[in-house]
Motif scaffolding. Structure first.
Motif, short mmCIF file in Angstrom:
data_model
loop_
_atom_site.label_atom_id
_atom_site.label_comp_id
_atom_site.label_asym_id
_atom_site.label_seq_id
_atom_site.Cartn_x
_atom_site.Cartn_y
_atom_site.Cartn_z
N LEU A 1 55.23 106.88 48.87
CA LEU A 1 55.68 105.65 48.31
C LEU A 1 54.17 104.87 48.31
N ILE A 2 54.00 104.23 47.06
CA ILE A 2 52.87 103.31 46.75
C ILE A 2 53.41 102.31 46.32
N ASP A 3 53.05 101.16 46.38
CA ASP A 3 53.56 99.79 45.87
C ASP A 3 54.89 99.87 45.54
N HIS A 4 55.98 100.24 46.33
CA HIS A 4 57.49 100.17 46.00
C HIS A 4 57.70 101.30 45.12
N ILE A 5 56.63 101.97 44.76
CA ILE A 5 57.18 103.30 43.61
C ILE A 5 57.07 104.56 44.34
N THR A 6 58.17 105.35 44.10
CA THR A 6 58.06 106.64 44.94
C THR A 6 57.66 107.67 44.03
N TYR A 7 56.83 108.66 44.18
CA TYR A 7 55.99 109.75 43.57
C TYR A 7 56.50 110.89 44.16
N TYR A 8 56.74 111.78 43.44
CA TYR A 8 57.23 113.20 43.96
C TYR A 8 57.08 114.49 42.68
N SER A 9 56.61 115.43 43.39
CA SER A 9 56.59 116.76 42.67
C SER A 9 56.80 117.80 43.59
N ASP A 10 57.35 119.08 42.78
CA ASP A 10 57.62 120.21 43.80
C ASP A 10 56.36 120.53 44.57
N ILE A 11 55.24 120.33 44.14
CA ILE A 11 53.83 120.97 44.73
C ILE A 11 53.62 120.00 46.07
N LEU A 12 54.23 118.98 46.15
CA LEU A 12 54.05 118.29 47.48
C LEU A 12 54.78 118.99 48.70
N ARG A 13 55.81 119.56 48.27
CA ARG A 13 56.85 120.45 49.21
C ARG A 13 56.47 120.91 50.49
N LYS A 14 55.33 121.75 50.21
CA LYS A 14 54.86 122.54 51.20
C LYS A 14 54.00 121.49 52.20
N TYR A 15 53.56 120.28 51.89
CA TYR A 15 52.83 119.27 52.65
C TYR A 15 53.80 118.27 53.27
N ILE A 16 54.80 118.51 53.31
CA ILE A 16 56.09 117.52 53.91
C ILE A 16 55.83 117.49 55.20
N HIS A 17 55.40 116.36 56.11
CA HIS A 17 55.47 116.47 57.37
C HIS A 17 54.05 117.13 58.00
N SER A 18 53.14 117.33 57.21
CA SER A 18 51.99 118.13 57.60
C SER A 18 51.36 117.21 58.73
#
Length: 85
Positions: free
Chosen positions: A46-63
């Motif tokens: 979340l940056i400036d009230h905009i949510t960014y998501y991509s499948d490439i981020l999945r493995k870094y969730i809660h790193s």
């Protein structure tokens, strides 16, 4: 030509010549973009009230910063072009 003495030279003094052309304009543009440090959550980033998501981020969730359960969550650097906001 008054302002160009350093580049072209004057009265027998050699100039420095033109500066080299940028080879990778995209890299220079990225280097000067504003950046944000964020952790990656299930919903993405979340940056400036905009949510960014991509499948490439999945493995870094809660790193985490290290492998211990109680270490801080790892922050990643994200850059965004303010003109495309």
């Amino acid at each position: 030509m008054k302002n160009l003495k350093g580049i072209f030279g004057e009265n027998g003094t050699l100039g420095t010549g033109l500066p080299p052309k940028l080879i990778n304009e995209r890299r220079v543009r990225l280097d000067f973009m504003p950046f944000f440090e964020r952790t990656i959550q299930e919903y993405g980033v979340l940056i400036d009230h905009i949510t960014y998501y991509s499948d490439i981020l999945r493995k870094y969730i809660h790193s985490r910063e290290d492998l211990t359960k109680y270490s801080k969550k790892q922050k990643f650097i994200f850059k965004r072009d303010p003109q495309r906001h």
